[in-house]
Each structure stands twice: as C-alpha cells, then as structure tokens.
Design a protein around this motif. Structure first.
Motif, PDB file in Angstrom:
ATOM      1  N   LYS A   1      -8.327  10.485 -13.146  1.00 50.82           N
ATOM      2  CA  LYS A   1      -7.072  10.142 -12.465  1.00 50.82           C
ATOM      3  C   LYS A   1      -7.411   9.398 -11.175  1.00 50.82           C
ATOM      4  CE  LYS A   1      -2.730  12.596 -11.733  1.00 50.82           C
ATOM      5  NZ  LYS A   1      -2.088  13.859 -11.536  1.00 50.82           N
ATOM      6  N   ALA A   2      -6.892   8.192 -11.002  1.00 52.32           N
ATOM      7  CA  ALA A   2      -7.192   7.423  -9.810  1.00 52.32           C
ATOM      8  C   ALA A   2      -6.601   8.114  -8.589  1.00 52.32           C
ATOM      9  CB  ALA A   2      -6.607   6.016  -9.952  1.00 52.32           C
ATOM     10  N   GLY A   3      -7.305   7.948  -7.439  1.00 52.48           N
ATOM     11  CA  GLY A   3      -6.831   8.543  -6.205  1.00 52.48           C
ATOM     12  C   GLY A   3      -5.822   7.652  -5.522  1.00 52.48           C
ATOM     13  N   VAL A   4      -5.572   7.945  -4.266  1.00 49.97           N
ATOM     14  CA  VAL A   4      -4.659   7.143  -3.468  1.00 49.97           C
ATOM     15  C   VAL A   4      -5.387   5.879  -3.031  1.00 49.97           C
ATOM     16  CG1 VAL A   4      -3.247   7.091  -1.387  1.00 49.97           C
ATOM     17  CG2 VAL A   4      -3.516   9.241  -2.668  1.00 49.97           C
ATOM     18  N   THR A   5      -4.782   4.745  -3.246  1.00 53.52           N
ATOM     19  CA  THR A   5      -5.420   3.467  -2.937  1.00 53.52           C
ATOM     20  C   THR A   5      -4.683   2.755  -1.828  1.00 53.52           C
ATOM     21  OG1 THR A   5      -6.099   3.253  -5.253  1.00 53.52           O
ATOM     22  CG2 THR A   5      -6.193   1.273  -3.894  1.00 53.52           C
ATOM     23  N   GLN A   6      -5.424   2.411  -0.798  1.00 52.99           N
ATOM     24  CA  GLN A   6      -4.831   1.662   0.304  1.00 52.99           C
ATOM     25  C   GLN A   6      -5.479   0.290   0.383  1.00 52.99           C
ATOM     26  OE1 GLN A   6      -4.784   5.315   3.360  1.00 52.99           O
ATOM     27  NE2 GLN A   6      -3.715   3.495   4.128  1.00 52.99           N
ATOM     28  N   THR A   7      -4.645  -0.712   0.579  1.00 53.66           N
ATOM     29  CA  THR A   7      -5.156  -2.071   0.757  1.00 53.66           C
ATOM     30  C   THR A   7      -4.426  -2.761   1.902  1.00 53.66           C
ATOM     31  OG1 THR A   7      -3.575  -2.909  -0.885  1.00 53.66           O
ATOM     32  CG2 THR A   7      -5.788  -2.365  -1.668  1.00 53.66           C
ATOM     33  N   PRO A   8      -5.112  -3.649   2.628  1.00 50.31           N
ATOM     34  CA  PRO A   8      -6.559  -3.838   2.564  1.00 50.31           C
ATOM     35  C   PRO A   8      -7.297  -2.707   3.282  1.00 50.31           C
ATOM     36  CG  PRO A   8      -5.639  -5.170   4.310  1.00 50.31           C
ATOM     37  CD  PRO A   8      -4.475  -4.475   3.663  1.00 50.31           C
ATOM     38  N   ARG A   9      -8.607  -2.674   3.233  1.00 54.02           N
ATOM     39  CA  ARG A   9      -9.365  -1.656   3.937  1.00 54.02           C
ATOM     40  C   ARG A   9      -9.533  -2.012   5.408  1.00 54.02           C
ATOM     41  NH1 ARG A   9     -12.912   1.748   1.710  1.00 54.02           N
ATOM     42  NH2 ARG A   9     -12.844   2.610   3.823  1.00 54.02           N
ATOM     43  N   TYR A  10      -9.682  -3.279   5.660  1.00 58.29           N
ATOM     44  CA  TYR A  10      -9.881  -3.748   7.037  1.00 58.29           C
ATOM     45  C   TYR A  10      -9.012  -4.971   7.272  1.00 58.29           C
ATOM     46  CZ  TYR A  10     -14.065  -0.891   6.553  1.00 58.29           C
ATOM     47  OH  TYR A  10     -14.920   0.148   6.315  1.00 58.29           O
ATOM     48  N   LEU A  11      -8.544  -5.098   8.509  1.00 56.47           N
ATOM     49  CA  LEU A  11      -7.626  -6.172   8.849  1.00 56.47           C
ATOM     50  C   LEU A  11      -7.766  -6.486  10.331  1.00 56.47           C
ATOM     51  CD1 LEU A  11      -5.473  -7.671   7.227  1.00 56.47           C
ATOM     52  CD2 LEU A  11      -3.881  -5.839   7.750  1.00 56.47           C
ATOM     53  N   ILE A  12      -7.847  -7.760  10.651  1.00 54.33           N
ATOM     54  CA  ILE A  12      -7.839  -8.191  12.049  1.00 54.33           C
ATOM     55  C   ILE A  12      -6.648  -9.109  12.241  1.00 54.33           C
ATOM     56  CG2 ILE A  12      -9.079  -9.417  13.872  1.00 54.33           C
ATOM     57  CD1 ILE A  12     -11.684  -8.672  12.462  1.00 54.33           C
ATOM     58  N   LYS A  13      -5.829  -8.787  13.234  1.00 52.91           N
ATOM     59  CA  LYS A  13      -4.631  -9.567  13.520  1.00 52.91           C
ATOM     60  C   LYS A  13      -4.585  -9.874  15.012  1.00 52.91           C
ATOM     61  CE  LYS A  13      -2.261  -9.817   9.601  1.00 52.91           C
ATOM     62  NZ  LYS A  13      -1.752 -11.093   9.051  1.00 52.91           N
ATOM     63  N   THR A  14      -3.774 -10.858  15.345  1.00 54.33           N
ATOM     64  CA  THR A  14      -3.594 -11.266  16.731  1.00 54.33           C
ATOM     65  C   THR A  14      -2.307 -10.665  17.282  1.00 54.33           C
ATOM     66  OG1 THR A  14      -4.697 -13.354  16.191  1.00 54.33           O
ATOM     67  CG2 THR A  14      -3.432 -13.290  18.240  1.00 54.33           C
ATOM     68  N   ARG A  15      -2.307 -10.376  18.559  1.00 49.65           N
ATOM     69  CA  ARG A  15      -1.097  -9.864  19.226  1.00 49.65           C
ATOM     70  C   ARG A  15       0.104 -10.729  18.884  1.00 49.65           C
ATOM     71  NH1 ARG A  15      -2.195  -9.448  25.485  1.00 49.65           N
ATOM     72  NH2 ARG A  15      -3.545 -11.157  24.904  1.00 49.65           N
ATOM     73  N   GLY A  16       1.211 -10.083  18.615  1.00 59.41           N
ATOM     74  CA  GLY A  16       2.434 -10.802  18.302  1.00 59.41           C
ATOM     75  C   GLY A  16       2.662 -11.037  16.827  1.00 59.41           C
ATOM     76  N   GLN A  17       1.584 -10.976  16.038  1.00 59.16           N
ATOM     77  CA  GLN A  17       1.753 -11.151  14.595  1.00 59.16           C
ATOM     78  C   GLN A  17       2.361  -9.909  13.970  1.00 59.16           C
ATOM     79  OE1 GLN A  17      -2.334 -12.240  13.363  1.00 59.16           O
ATOM     80  NE2 GLN A  17      -1.505 -14.242  12.768  1.00 59.16           N
ATOM     81  N   GLN A  18       2.645 -10.009  12.688  1.00 56.94           N
ATOM     82  CA  GLN A  18       3.108  -8.825  11.971  1.00 56.94           C
ATOM     83  C   GLN A  18       2.131  -8.545  10.826  1.00 56.94           C
ATOM     84  OE1 GLN A  18       4.898  -8.303   8.742  1.00 56.94           O
ATOM     85  NE2 GLN A  18       4.186 -10.293   7.997  1.00 56.94           N
TER      86      GLN A  18
END
Lengths: 114, 108
Positions: A1-18
């Motif tokens: 049984k597959a576990g809980v999957t979160q994507t993406p694992r890593y993310l870099i964003k700039t202030r003001g973005q969503q």
C-alpha cells in the motif's frame, strides 16, 4: 500500500510569489491535514479537509489556503510569500481524521523563500 | 505555557541504555501520538494511545489520562534510534497539537 506522497520535495520561491503544494493520501483515507514546521515554532496545524470540506483551521493568515479533490488528494496554496514562510510543510492522512484514527505523514515539502 | 510540554529537550545516551521521554499536556484530548522524525524531515507514527500502554519491539508507550501525562520508553537503545521524538495530542477531533520534540542521540 503506497504511503502519503507529497510533491514537490523541495521548492525555492521568491518573496511575493505564490506556491502550490500537493498531497496524495493513502488510498481509502478521506482526511488530509496540513502542518507547518519551523525551527522557531515547531509543528503547527494549518487545516484539515475531509470529503472536500475544510473542517478545521489553524491560526494562520488568509494567505494560506487549501482544497481537497473528490479523490481525496489535497493541495495547499500560499500566496504573496514571505521569508517567514520558509518551512517544512507536512501533510498527514487518516481514514476519518478524528478520535482514535491513526495519522500517517508524508515526507514533507521543504519550501525556501528568498 | 504550551499546551504540550516534552522533557527533556535533548538527550544523549550510550548504546544499550534505557531511554525515557516524557510528555505532559494541559487540554482535553481524544488521543495522544508519539512520532519519530529523522533528519530529512519525514515523520513516522510510532504509537497512538487513548489509554494504558502499548509495546512495539523495543518501544513502549504509556499514558495516564487522569494525570495528563505520557511516556515513551526505548529499551536497549541503539544508534539508529537517534532522531527527534515528538508527542502530539488530538484536540477537538481533527486538530493535532505538538510538543517541541526531544532530540535523542545514542552514541555507540
């Protein structure tokens, strides 16, 4: 049984973005909860969804929102990102999300805001 | 004062020692969870308790509802047990409130 999957694992964003993070629960689980973990505040509850309805919400500003789809997959969105939003975002799924039901956590999405 | 308090915050021990981590809470709960978090972030649920005692391998968790207190014990500790252990209580049916965590280091 597959576990809980979160994507993406890593993310870099700039202030003001969503940003939009995704969580796929264990098959058959209808409750998905979201948590924010920072070194200063530890783990804090963001919100919980069950059958596409938000049942409970933590003490976060309106920039943090979420939704759940009919297949129980959930997304959370953070708009107008601030440096302080840098954190590990975890989701957990459970069968019904109440009482004595066990919660299963994903690996998290590490968001860095620069 | 936090609703969930864990002690100690940091614990270093030698391999083989018996480990106890404590959790006290001040609110009404429907269940208490013990979680393990390794570097990298992923959280594993170790136990969910609403009364009494549970055992899984070398791990034992107890809860005293009247005293609002729970303990996590590790027997014959091993370096692979090194992790952050987090106590979380389920409040108001859907919400988990977390302790600050206990960073455990087991030296060989």
């Amino acid at each position: 049984k597959a576990g809980v999957t979160q994507t993406p694992r890593y993310l870099i964003k700039t202030r003001g973005q969503q940003v939009t993070l995704s969580c796929s629960p264990i098959s058959g689980h209808r409750s998905v909860s979201w948590y924010q973990q920072t070194p200063g505040q530890g783990l804090q509850f963001l919100f919980e969804y069950f059958s596409e309805t938000q049942r409970n919400k933590g003490n976060f500003p309106g920039r943090f929102s979420g939704r759940q789809f009919s297949n129980s997959r959930s997304e959370m969105n953070v708009s107008t990102l601030e440096l302080g939003d840098s954190a590990l975002y975890l989701c957990a799924s459970s069968l019904v999300g109440s009482g004595n039901t066990e919660a299963f956590f994903g690996q998290g999405t590490r968001l860095t805001v620069v | 004062k936090n609703e969930v308090e864990q002690s100690p915050q940091n614990l270093t021990a030698q391999e083989g020692e018996f480990i106890t981590i404590n959790c006290s809470y001040s609110v009404g709960i429907s269940a208490l969870h013990w979680l393990q978090q390794h570097p990298g972030g992923g959280i594993v649920s170790l136990f969910m308790l609403s009364s009494g005692k549970k055992k899984h391998g070398r791990l034992i968790a107890t809860i005293n509802i009247q005293e609002k207190h729970s303990s996590l014990h590790i027997t014959a500790s091993h370096p692979r047990d090194s992790a952050v252990y987090i106590c979380a209580v389920r409040v108001g049916a859907q919400k988990l409130v977390f302790g600050q965590g206990t960073r455990l280091t087991i030296n060989p």
